[in-house]
Scaffold this motif. Structure first.
Motif, PDB file in Angstrom:
ATOM      1  N   TYR A 112      10.285  -7.527 -57.591  1.00  0.00           N
ATOM      2  CA  TYR A 112      10.646  -8.628 -58.258  1.00  0.00           C
ATOM      3  C   TYR A 112      11.863  -8.777 -59.358  1.00  0.00           C
ATOM      4  CZ  TYR A 112       6.642 -11.217 -56.379  1.00  0.00           C
ATOM      5  OH  TYR A 112       5.684 -11.571 -55.536  1.00  0.00           O
ATOM      6  N   THR A 113      11.977  -7.573 -59.784  1.00  0.00           N
ATOM      7  CA  THR A 113      12.870  -7.224 -60.958  1.00  0.00           C
ATOM      8  C   THR A 113      14.268  -7.102 -60.088  1.00  0.00           C
ATOM      9  OG1 THR A 113      11.662  -6.102 -62.617  1.00  0.00           O
ATOM     10  CG2 THR A 113      13.985  -5.470 -62.733  1.00  0.00           C
ATOM     11  N   GLN A 114      14.378  -6.317 -58.792  1.00  0.00           N
ATOM     12  CA  GLN A 114      15.520  -6.292 -58.140  1.00  0.00           C
ATOM     13  C   GLN A 114      15.795  -7.412 -57.332  1.00  0.00           C
ATOM     14  OE1 GLN A 114      17.418  -3.474 -58.141  1.00  0.00           O
ATOM     15  NE2 GLN A 114      16.163  -2.438 -59.518  1.00  0.00           N
ATOM     16  N   ALA A 115      14.984  -8.591 -57.283  1.00  0.00           N
ATOM     17  CA  ALA A 115      15.545  -9.663 -56.543  1.00  0.00           C
ATOM     18  C   ALA A 115      16.518 -10.600 -57.068  1.00  0.00           C
ATOM     19  CB  ALA A 115      13.962 -10.393 -56.337  1.00  0.00           C
ATOM     20  N   SER A 116      17.479 -11.093 -56.355  1.00  0.00           N
ATOM     21  CA  SER A 116      18.397 -11.926 -56.741  1.00  0.00           C
ATOM     22  C   SER A 116      17.921 -13.193 -57.630  1.00  0.00           C
ATOM     23  CB  SER A 116      19.224 -12.308 -55.706  1.00  0.00           C
ATOM     24  OG  SER A 116      19.893 -11.247 -54.967  1.00  0.00           O
ATOM     25  N   VAL A 117      16.711 -13.636 -57.132  1.00  0.00           N
ATOM     26  CA  VAL A 117      15.895 -14.805 -57.565  1.00  0.00           C
ATOM     27  C   VAL A 117      14.749 -14.750 -57.224  1.00  0.00           C
ATOM     28  CG1 VAL A 117      16.600 -16.041 -55.415  1.00  0.00           C
ATOM     29  CG2 VAL A 117      16.411 -17.637 -57.584  1.00  0.00           C
ATOM     30  N   VAL A 118      13.715 -15.282 -57.792  1.00  0.00           N
ATOM     31  CA  VAL A 118      12.120 -15.283 -57.803  1.00  0.00           C
ATOM     32  C   VAL A 118      11.937 -16.691 -57.902  1.00  0.00           C
ATOM     33  CG1 VAL A 118      10.240 -14.674 -58.668  1.00  0.00           C
ATOM     34  CG2 VAL A 118      11.817 -13.079 -58.582  1.00  0.00           C
ATOM     35  N   LYS A 150       4.975  -1.119 -56.401  1.00  0.00           N
ATOM     36  CA  LYS A 150       6.551  -1.286 -56.522  1.00  0.00           C
ATOM     37  C   LYS A 150       6.866  -2.743 -56.712  1.00  0.00           C
ATOM     38  CE  LYS A 150       8.469   1.886 -53.537  1.00  0.00           C
ATOM     39  NZ  LYS A 150       9.259   2.179 -52.216  1.00  0.00           N
ATOM     40  N   MET A 151       5.609  -3.455 -56.880  1.00  0.00           N
ATOM     41  CA  MET A 151       5.842  -4.935 -57.068  1.00  0.00           C
ATOM     42  C   MET A 151       6.846  -5.220 -58.364  1.00  0.00           C
ATOM     43  SD  MET A 151       2.266  -6.565 -55.379  1.00  0.00           S
ATOM     44  CE  MET A 151       2.803  -8.272 -55.705  1.00  0.00           C
ATOM     45  N   ALA A 152       6.459  -4.877 -59.352  1.00  0.00           N
ATOM     46  CA  ALA A 152       7.434  -4.966 -60.463  1.00  0.00           C
ATOM     47  C   ALA A 152       8.881  -4.783 -60.389  1.00  0.00           C
ATOM     48  CB  ALA A 152       6.979  -4.264 -61.656  1.00  0.00           C
ATOM     49  N   LYS A 153       9.234  -3.847 -59.495  1.00  0.00           N
ATOM     50  CA  LYS A 153      10.555  -3.253 -59.141  1.00  0.00           C
ATOM     51  C   LYS A 153      11.020  -4.577 -58.160  1.00  0.00           C
ATOM     52  CE  LYS A 153      13.479   0.353 -57.399  1.00  0.00           C
ATOM     53  NZ  LYS A 153      13.546   1.827 -57.132  1.00  0.00           N
ATOM     54  N   ARG A 156      17.259 -13.704 -47.202  1.00  0.00           N
ATOM     55  CA  ARG A 156      16.128 -12.889 -46.871  1.00  0.00           C
ATOM     56  C   ARG A 156      15.159 -12.950 -48.061  1.00  0.00           C
ATOM     57  NH1 ARG A 156      18.928  -7.018 -45.673  1.00  0.00           N
ATOM     58  NH2 ARG A 156      19.934  -7.550 -47.720  1.00  0.00           N
ATOM     59  N   LEU A 157      13.844 -12.654 -47.843  1.00  0.00           N
ATOM     60  CA  LEU A 157      12.897 -12.884 -48.918  1.00  0.00           C
ATOM     61  C   LEU A 157      11.781 -11.782 -48.903  1.00  0.00           C
ATOM     62  CD1 LEU A 157      10.016 -14.256 -48.078  1.00  0.00           C
ATOM     63  CD2 LEU A 157      11.465 -16.187 -48.015  1.00  0.00           C
ATOM     64  N   TRP A 158      11.254 -11.532 -49.810  1.00  0.00           N
ATOM     65  CA  TRP A 158      10.219 -10.630 -49.894  1.00  0.00           C
ATOM     66  C   TRP A 158       9.031 -11.713 -50.250  1.00  0.00           C
ATOM     67  CZ3 TRP A 158       6.180  -9.085 -53.249  1.00  0.00           C
ATOM     68  CH2 TRP A 158       5.442  -7.959 -52.740  1.00  0.00           C
ATOM     69  N   ALA A 159       7.897 -11.379 -49.504  1.00  0.00           N
ATOM     70  CA  ALA A 159       6.496 -11.990 -49.841  1.00  0.00           C
ATOM     71  C   ALA A 159       5.289 -11.169 -49.401  1.00  0.00           C
ATOM     72  CB  ALA A 159       6.480 -13.449 -48.666  1.00  0.00           C
ATOM     73  N   ASP A 160       4.663 -10.806 -50.204  1.00  0.00           N
ATOM     74  CA  ASP A 160       3.589  -9.624 -50.204  1.00  0.00           C
ATOM     75  C   ASP A 160       2.805  -9.916 -48.809  1.00  0.00           C
ATOM     76  OD1 ASP A 160       2.376 -11.836 -51.290  1.00  0.00           O
ATOM     77  OD2 ASP A 160       1.274 -10.586 -52.626  1.00  0.00           O
ATOM     78  N   ALA A 197      -2.912   2.536 -47.446  1.00  0.00           N
ATOM     79  CA  ALA A 197      -2.152   3.474 -48.074  1.00  0.00           C
ATOM     80  C   ALA A 197      -0.605   2.799 -48.382  1.00  0.00           C
ATOM     81  CB  ALA A 197      -1.685   5.040 -47.251  1.00  0.00           C
ATOM     82  N   GLU A 198      -0.380   2.118 -47.427  1.00  0.00           N
ATOM     83  CA  GLU A 198       1.144   1.539 -47.657  1.00  0.00           C
ATOM     84  C   GLU A 198       0.818   0.244 -48.601  1.00  0.00           C
ATOM     85  OE1 GLU A 198       3.818  -1.876 -45.209  1.00  0.00           O
ATOM     86  OE2 GLU A 198       3.461  -0.140 -44.489  1.00  0.00           O
ATOM     87  N   LYS A 199      -0.284  -0.412 -48.442  1.00  0.00           N
ATOM     88  CA  LYS A 199      -0.536  -1.465 -49.617  1.00  0.00           C
ATOM     89  C   LYS A 199      -0.635  -0.920 -50.868  1.00  0.00           C
ATOM     90  CE  LYS A 199      -3.838  -5.234 -49.805  1.00  0.00           C
ATOM     91  NZ  LYS A 199      -5.235  -5.857 -49.271  1.00  0.00           N
ATOM     92  N   SER A 200      -1.272   0.171 -51.186  1.00  0.00           N
ATOM     93  CA  SER A 200      -1.296   0.969 -52.301  1.00  0.00           C
ATOM     94  C   SER A 200       0.106   1.153 -52.926  1.00  0.00           C
ATOM     95  CB  SER A 200      -2.268   1.873 -52.509  1.00  0.00           C
ATOM     96  OG  SER A 200      -2.175   2.670 -53.546  1.00  0.00           O
ATOM     97  N   GLU A 201       0.956   1.767 -52.173  1.00  0.00           N
ATOM     98  CA  GLU A 201       2.313   2.016 -52.637  1.00  0.00           C
ATOM     99  C   GLU A 201       3.261   0.782 -52.922  1.00  0.00           C
ATOM    100  OE1 GLU A 201       6.283   3.029 -51.887  1.00  0.00           O
ATOM    101  OE2 GLU A 201       5.237   2.267 -50.335  1.00  0.00           O
ATOM    102  N   GLN A 202       3.070  -0.159 -51.965  1.00  0.00           N
ATOM    103  CA  GLN A 202       4.043  -1.247 -52.154  1.00  0.00           C
ATOM    104  C   GLN A 202       3.511  -1.977 -53.460  1.00  0.00           C
ATOM    105  OE1 GLN A 202       6.836  -2.420 -49.947  1.00  0.00           O
ATOM    106  NE2 GLN A 202       6.666  -0.460 -50.048  1.00  0.00           N
ATOM    107  N   ILE A 203       2.334  -1.916 -53.696  1.00  0.00           N
ATOM    108  CA  ILE A 203       1.516  -2.855 -54.986  1.00  0.00           C
ATOM    109  C   ILE A 203       2.146  -2.074 -55.954  1.00  0.00           C
ATOM    110  CG2 ILE A 203      -0.333  -3.444 -56.298  1.00  0.00           C
ATOM    111  CD1 ILE A 203      -1.844  -4.046 -53.496  1.00  0.00           C
TER     112      ILE A 203
END
Length: 132
Positions: free
Chosen positions: A126-132, A121-124, A99-103, A113-119
Motif C-alpha cells: 500500500y505504501t508503494q502504490a501510486s494511489v490507494v 508485505k501489505m504495508a509495503k 494495474r492494481l493490487w487486490a489481495d 506459505a505465499e499468503k503469509s509472506e504476502q500479508i
C-alpha cells in the motif's frame, strides 16, 4: 474466490515480487483481467485497492488470463470503477497502463506459505502504490 491455482505462477520472495492485475472492461461490462508478476526493485506503478470483501456467497464471474474466476460483488464493483479513477488521477496515462493490487486476486489464497509472506508485505504494497 473459486479454486484457481492454475492462474498463479510462483513468486520469488528473494526478488521482492508481487502480482498486479491489469483490468479491461468489455463493452458488455464483463471484467477481463490478466495477472503479471513484478518486482519492487523495478518501481512498478500501480493502484492499491482497499475494499470490504463482503458476503462470500454474493459472487460474480470475471475472467483472468482466459480463466473464469468467481469474485465477491464488492470486488467486481471496485474493478469496474478503478480504471476510470486511474485516468482521473493520472490524466496523462491511458487506462491501458492501469494495474492494481487486490489481495483476493493478487495473492494465491490457496497457498498458505505465499499468503503469509504476502500479508507481511501489505504495508509495503500500500505504501508503494501510486494511489490507494
Amino acid at each position: 474466490m473459486s479454486e484457481c491455482a492454475p492462474l498463479y505462477q510462483p513468486l520469488h520472495p528473494d526478488r521482492d515480487e508481487i502480482r498486479l492485475l491489469t483490468v479491461k472492461l468489455s463493452e458488455n461490462s464483463k471484467i477481463e483481467c490478466s495477472l503479471e508478476i513484478v518486482s519492487f526493485t523495478d518501481n512498478p506503478k500501480y493502484a492499491g485497492l482497499s475494499y470490504v470483501w463482503g458476503d462470500p456467497n454474493a459472487t460474480e464471474e470475471i475472467t483472468i488470463d482466459k480463466l473464469s474466476v468467481k469474485v465477491g460483488t464488492n470486488l467486481a464493483a471496485a474493478l469496474r470503477r478503478t480504471p476510470r479513477a486511474w485516468a482521473e488521477s493520472f490524466p496523462g496515462e491511458g487506462v491501458e497502463t492501469f494495474r492494481l493490487w487486490a489481495d483476493a486476486l493478487c495473492i494465491n489464497q490457496q497457498d498458505l506459505a505465499e499468503k503469509s509472506e504476502q500479508i507481511q508485505k501489505m504495508a509495503k504494497i500500500y505504501t508503494q502504490a501510486s494511489v490507494v
